[in-house]
Design a protein around this motif. Structure first.
Motif, short mmCIF file in Angstrom:
data_model
loop_
_atom_site.label_atom_id
_atom_site.label_comp_id
_atom_site.label_asym_id
_atom_site.label_seq_id
_atom_site.Cartn_x
_atom_site.Cartn_y
_atom_site.Cartn_z
N MET A 1 0.84 -1.19 0.00
CA MET A 1 0.00 0.00 0.00
C MET A 1 0.88 1.24 0.00
O MET A 1 1.83 1.35 0.76
N ASP A 2 0.55 2.20 -0.85
CA ASP A 2 1.31 3.44 -0.91
C ASP A 2 0.93 4.35 0.25
O ASP A 2 -0.23 4.45 0.61
N THR A 3 1.92 5.01 0.81
CA THR A 3 1.70 5.96 1.88
C THR A 3 1.80 7.36 1.31
O THR A 3 2.76 7.68 0.62
N THR A 4 0.82 8.19 1.61
CA THR A 4 0.83 9.57 1.14
C THR A 4 1.78 10.38 2.00
O THR A 4 1.78 10.26 3.23
N THR A 5 2.59 11.19 1.36
CA THR A 5 3.49 12.09 2.08
C THR A 5 3.35 13.50 1.51
O THR A 5 2.86 13.68 0.40
N VAL A 6 3.77 14.46 2.32
CA VAL A 6 3.86 15.84 1.85
C VAL A 6 5.31 16.27 1.96
O VAL A 6 6.06 15.76 2.78
N GLN A 7 5.71 17.18 1.10
CA GLN A 7 7.07 17.70 1.12
C GLN A 7 7.09 18.98 1.92
O GLN A 7 6.23 19.85 1.74
N LEU A 8 8.07 19.09 2.81
CA LEU A 8 8.22 20.27 3.63
C LEU A 8 9.53 20.97 3.31
O LEU A 8 10.49 20.34 2.89
N LEU A 9 9.53 22.28 3.54
CA LEU A 9 10.73 23.10 3.34
C LEU A 9 10.73 24.16 4.42
O LEU A 9 9.79 24.96 4.51
N CYS A 10 11.75 24.16 5.25
CA CYS A 10 11.83 25.15 6.33
C CYS A 10 12.08 26.53 5.72
O CYS A 10 13.03 26.70 4.95
N PRO A 11 11.27 27.51 6.09
CA PRO A 11 11.46 28.86 5.55
C PRO A 11 12.73 29.55 6.08
O PRO A 11 13.15 30.55 5.52
N GLU A 12 13.34 29.00 7.11
CA GLU A 12 14.53 29.65 7.67
C GLU A 12 15.83 28.94 7.29
O GLU A 12 16.74 29.57 6.79
N CYS A 13 15.91 27.63 7.51
CA CYS A 13 17.19 26.94 7.23
C CYS A 13 17.18 26.19 5.90
O CYS A 13 18.18 25.62 5.51
N THR A 14 16.06 26.16 5.21
CA THR A 14 15.85 25.51 3.92
C THR A 14 16.03 23.99 3.94
O THR A 14 16.20 23.38 2.90
N LYS A 15 15.94 23.38 5.13
CA LYS A 15 15.93 21.91 5.19
C LYS A 15 14.69 21.43 4.46
O LYS A 15 13.61 22.01 4.61
N ASP A 16 14.82 20.39 3.65
CA ASP A 16 13.65 19.81 3.01
C ASP A 16 13.55 18.34 3.35
O ASP A 16 14.55 17.65 3.49
N TRP A 17 12.30 17.87 3.55
CA TRP A 17 12.06 16.49 3.91
C TRP A 17 10.61 16.14 3.60
O TRP A 17 9.83 16.99 3.22
N GLN A 18 10.28 14.86 3.75
CA GLN A 18 8.92 14.37 3.52
C GLN A 18 8.40 13.73 4.80
O GLN A 18 9.17 13.14 5.56
N VAL A 19 7.10 13.84 4.99
CA VAL A 19 6.47 13.24 6.17
C VAL A 19 5.01 12.94 5.84
O VAL A 19 4.42 13.57 4.95
N SER A 20 4.43 12.00 6.54
CA SER A 20 3.01 11.70 6.36
C SER A 20 2.19 12.83 6.96
O SER A 20 2.51 13.33 8.04
N PRO A 21 1.11 13.26 6.30
CA PRO A 21 0.31 14.37 6.82
C PRO A 21 -0.25 14.10 8.21
O PRO A 21 -0.45 15.03 8.98
N ASP A 22 -0.51 12.82 8.54
CA ASP A 22 -1.07 12.54 9.86
C ASP A 22 -0.06 12.69 10.99
O ASP A 22 -0.40 12.61 12.17
N GLU A 23 1.20 12.93 10.66
CA GLU A 23 2.24 13.18 11.66
C GLU A 23 2.43 14.66 11.94
O GLU A 23 3.26 15.04 12.76
#
Length: 59
Positions: A1-23
């Motif tokens: 089963m595929d897990t839905t994720t969203v991509q995040l980008l910190c507006p200050e340090c520009t770290k980017d990562w993915q996480v499940s929306p329910d987290e």
């Protein structure tokens, strides 16, 4: 089963990562970057409008 994720980008340090929306808190609630600990509304960390819509629908 595929897990839905969203991509995040910190507006200050520009770290980017993915996480499940329910987290994540709701779009209007405060969220803290795990890298630099900057605090912003969760919506401000969404990399794209599509990620924001996914958060609102599934989060």
């Amino acid at each position: 089963m595929d897990t839905t994720t969203v991509q995040l980008l910190c507006p200050e340090c520009t770290k980017d990562w993915q996480v499940s929306p329910d987290e994540l808190p709701a779009a209007a609630e405060m969220f803290h970057c795990p890298n630099c600990h900057a605090s912003h509304r969760t919506a401000e960390f969404m990399r794209t409008d599509r990620d924001l819509q996914t958060l609102k629908q599934l989060g």
